[in-house]
Design a protein around this motif. Structure first.
Motif, PDB file in Angstrom:
ATOM      1  N   HIS A  98      22.945  33.477  34.800  1.00 32.44           N
ATOM      2  CA  HIS A  98      22.724  32.212  34.093  1.00 32.44           C
ATOM      3  C   HIS A  98      22.713  31.034  35.062  1.00 32.44           C
ATOM      4  CE1 HIS A  98      23.039  34.206  30.255  1.00 32.44           C
ATOM      5  NE2 HIS A  98      24.227  34.672  30.560  1.00 32.44           N
ATOM      6  N   ASP A  99      22.105  31.216  36.238  1.00 33.40           N
ATOM      7  CA  ASP A  99      22.024  30.136  37.226  1.00 33.40           C
ATOM      8  C   ASP A  99      21.261  28.963  36.624  1.00 33.40           C
ATOM      9  OD1 ASP A  99      21.280  28.401  39.386  1.00 33.40           O
ATOM     10  OD2 ASP A  99      21.504  30.060  40.787  1.00 33.40           O
ATOM     11  N   GLN A 100      21.872  27.798  36.636  1.00 30.88           N
ATOM     12  CA  GLN A 100      21.266  26.609  36.042  1.00 30.88           C
ATOM     13  C   GLN A 100      20.347  25.854  37.001  1.00 30.88           C
ATOM     14  OE1 GLN A 100      24.400  27.134  37.018  1.00 30.88           O
ATOM     15  NE2 GLN A 100      25.615  25.262  37.122  1.00 30.88           N
ATOM     16  N   TYR A 101      20.291  26.269  38.265  1.00 33.63           N
ATOM     17  CA  TYR A 101      19.462  25.576  39.256  1.00 33.63           C
ATOM     18  C   TYR A 101      18.314  26.434  39.784  1.00 33.63           C
ATOM     19  CZ  TYR A 101      23.744  22.820  39.375  1.00 33.63           C
ATOM     20  OH  TYR A 101      24.838  22.085  39.020  1.00 33.63           O
ATOM     21  N   VAL A 102      18.569  27.690  40.034  1.00 32.83           N
ATOM     22  CA  VAL A 102      17.586  28.577  40.661  1.00 32.83           C
ATOM     23  C   VAL A 102      17.102  29.594  39.621  1.00 32.83           C
ATOM     24  CG1 VAL A 102      17.227  30.283  42.502  1.00 32.83           C
ATOM     25  CG2 VAL A 102      18.703  28.293  42.906  1.00 32.83           C
ATOM     26  N   PRO A 103      15.786  29.700  39.424  1.00 33.23           N
ATOM     27  CA  PRO A 103      15.275  30.684  38.459  1.00 33.23           C
ATOM     28  C   PRO A 103      15.696  32.105  38.844  1.00 33.23           C
ATOM     29  CG  PRO A 103      13.518  29.222  39.221  1.00 33.23           C
ATOM     30  CD  PRO A 103      14.716  28.942  40.074  1.00 33.23           C
ATOM     31  N   LEU A 104      16.060  32.902  37.857  1.00 34.20           N
ATOM     32  CA  LEU A 104      16.496  34.270  38.108  1.00 34.20           C
ATOM     33  C   LEU A 104      15.435  35.068  38.859  1.00 34.20           C
ATOM     34  CD1 LEU A 104      18.799  36.282  37.657  1.00 34.20           C
ATOM     35  CD2 LEU A 104      17.747  36.868  35.472  1.00 34.20           C
ATOM     36  N   GLY A 105      14.166  34.766  38.601  1.00 34.05           N
ATOM     37  CA  GLY A 105      13.075  35.457  39.282  1.00 34.05           C
ATOM     38  C   GLY A 105      13.069  35.256  40.786  1.00 34.05           C
ATOM     39  N   ASP A 106      13.700  34.187  41.268  1.00 31.90           N
ATOM     40  CA  ASP A 106      13.790  33.991  42.717  1.00 31.90           C
ATOM     41  C   ASP A 106      14.658  35.061  43.358  1.00 31.90           C
ATOM     42  OD1 ASP A 106      12.123  31.808  42.938  1.00 31.90           O
ATOM     43  OD2 ASP A 106      13.612  30.515  43.882  1.00 31.90           O
ATOM     44  N   THR A 107      15.624  35.560  42.629  1.00 29.55           N
ATOM     45  CA  THR A 107      16.489  36.613  43.160  1.00 29.55           C
ATOM     46  C   THR A 107      15.917  37.999  42.861  1.00 29.55           C
ATOM     47  OG1 THR A 107      18.396  35.161  42.845  1.00 29.55           O
ATOM     48  CG2 THR A 107      18.860  37.489  43.210  1.00 29.55           C
ATOM     49  N   THR A 108      15.531  38.232  41.611  1.00 31.67           N
ATOM     50  CA  THR A 108      15.071  39.573  41.234  1.00 31.67           C
ATOM     51  C   THR A 108      13.769  39.962  41.918  1.00 31.67           C
ATOM     52  OG1 THR A 108      14.010  38.728  39.231  1.00 31.67           O
ATOM     53  CG2 THR A 108      16.279  39.549  39.017  1.00 31.67           C
ATOM     54  N   ALA A 109      12.937  38.993  42.303  1.00 30.35           N
ATOM     55  CA  ALA A 109      11.682  39.312  42.998  1.00 30.35           C
ATOM     56  C   ALA A 109      11.942  40.038  44.316  1.00 30.35           C
ATOM     57  CB  ALA A 109      10.879  38.039  43.259  1.00 30.35           C
ATOM     58  N   LEU A 110      13.094  39.825  44.903  1.00 29.90           N
ATOM     59  CA  LEU A 110      13.411  40.452  46.189  1.00 29.90           C
ATOM     60  C   LEU A 110      13.699  41.937  46.061  1.00 29.90           C
ATOM     61  CD1 LEU A 110      15.577  37.537  47.571  1.00 29.90           C
ATOM     62  CD2 LEU A 110      13.337  38.267  48.433  1.00 29.90           C
ATOM     63  N   ALA A 111      13.964  42.424  44.842  1.00 30.61           N
ATOM     64  CA  ALA A 111      14.259  43.845  44.642  1.00 30.61           C
ATOM     65  C   ALA A 111      13.072  44.735  44.996  1.00 30.61           C
ATOM     66  CB  ALA A 111      14.689  44.096  43.201  1.00 30.61           C
ATOM     67  N   ALA A 112      11.865  44.186  44.939  1.00 28.58           N
ATOM     68  CA  ALA A 112      10.671  44.971  45.263  1.00 28.58           C
ATOM     69  C   ALA A 112      10.528  45.199  46.768  1.00 28.58           C
ATOM     70  CB  ALA A 112       9.425  44.259  44.734  1.00 28.58           C
ATOM     71  N   ARG A 113      11.264  44.449  47.557  1.00 24.45           N
ATOM     72  CA  ARG A 113      11.195  44.557  49.005  1.00 24.45           C
ATOM     73  C   ARG A 113      11.972  45.790  49.480  1.00 24.45           C
ATOM     74  NH1 ARG A 113      14.404  42.473  52.885  1.00 24.45           N
ATOM     75  NH2 ARG A 113      13.364  42.285  54.870  1.00 24.45           N
ATOM     76  N   LYS A 114      11.380  46.537  50.393  1.00 23.54           N
ATOM     77  CA  LYS A 114      11.956  47.803  50.860  1.00 23.54           C
ATOM     78  C   LYS A 114      13.389  47.666  51.390  1.00 23.54           C
ATOM     79  CE  LYS A 114      11.119  51.513  54.163  1.00 23.54           C
ATOM     80  NZ  LYS A 114      10.275  51.979  55.254  1.00 23.54           N
ATOM     81  N   HIS A 115      13.681  46.628  52.120  1.00 21.85           N
ATOM     82  CA  HIS A 115      14.982  46.494  52.786  1.00 21.85           C
ATOM     83  C   HIS A 115      15.959  45.602  52.022  1.00 21.85           C
ATOM     84  CE1 HIS A 115      13.290  48.544  56.220  1.00 21.85           C
ATOM     85  NE2 HIS A 115      12.304  47.681  56.264  1.00 21.85           N
TER      86      HIS A 115
END
Length: 169
Positions: A98-115
């Motif tokens: 429930h981050d009120q400043y940074v969209p959750l997609g900014d964090t979850t998008a990194l899950a697609a990265r191999k490392h």
């Protein structure tokens, strides 16, 4: 060995350094990276955040709305092409669901990265402040394991955070 731990806007730099392979491993907690489709209004951020972002950009006064949007676009790792690049260093990205400043997609998008490993902390806001102590200890365990420390010790340090965290990647 170079390890980097970034919190909030410092998390942006953790991701950028990891994507470029400029560090051996990095932790990003709550860093805005410009991966989400949602736009952030930097001048509309509460609690003095507009000034924090302006200071990080080297400004001595608040910019106009268009100038702020243009400047923030320059920090987007997606627009810089870094999110599409392969390789880089191991990265742990974590934030509250429930981050009120940074969209959750900014964090979850990194899950697609191999490392990358992504931890979303349930029932928490920006930088998962409500669960910060167990998240911090877990992050140290994650870094320790990547720094050549004992995997068992690294796993033990992550135990306190496991009941709050949903792991992606």
């Amino acid at each position: 060995m170079v390890l980097y731990f970034g919190l909030s806007f410092g998390g942006h730099w953790a991701v950028e350094l990891a994507l470029q392979g400029a560090v051996d491993a990095a932790v990003d907690i709550g860093g805005p990276i410009g991966a989400a489709d949602a736009r952030t209004d930097p001048l509309g951020l509460p609690y003095g955040r507009a000034g924090i972002v302006g200071n990080a950009m080297g400004l001595d006064a608040l910019p106009s709305a268009q100038e702020a949007s243009d400047l923030l676009d320059g920090f987007s790792l997606r627009r810089q092409g870094l999110l599409a690049a392969g390789g880089g260093a191991p990265l742990l990205a974590a934030d509250g669901d429930h981050d009120q400043y940074v969209p959750l997609g900014d964090t979850t998008a990194l899950a697609a990265r191999k490392h990358s490993t992504v931890w979303i902390v349930r029932d928490a806001t920006h930088c998962a402040t409500e669960r910060f102590r167990p998240l911090l200890v877990g992050s140290w365990g994650w870094l320790r394991a990547r720094a050549g420390g004992s995997r068992l010790a690294g796993s033990a340090l992550r135990l306190p955070s496991r009941r709050f965290v949903t792991v992606h990647g």
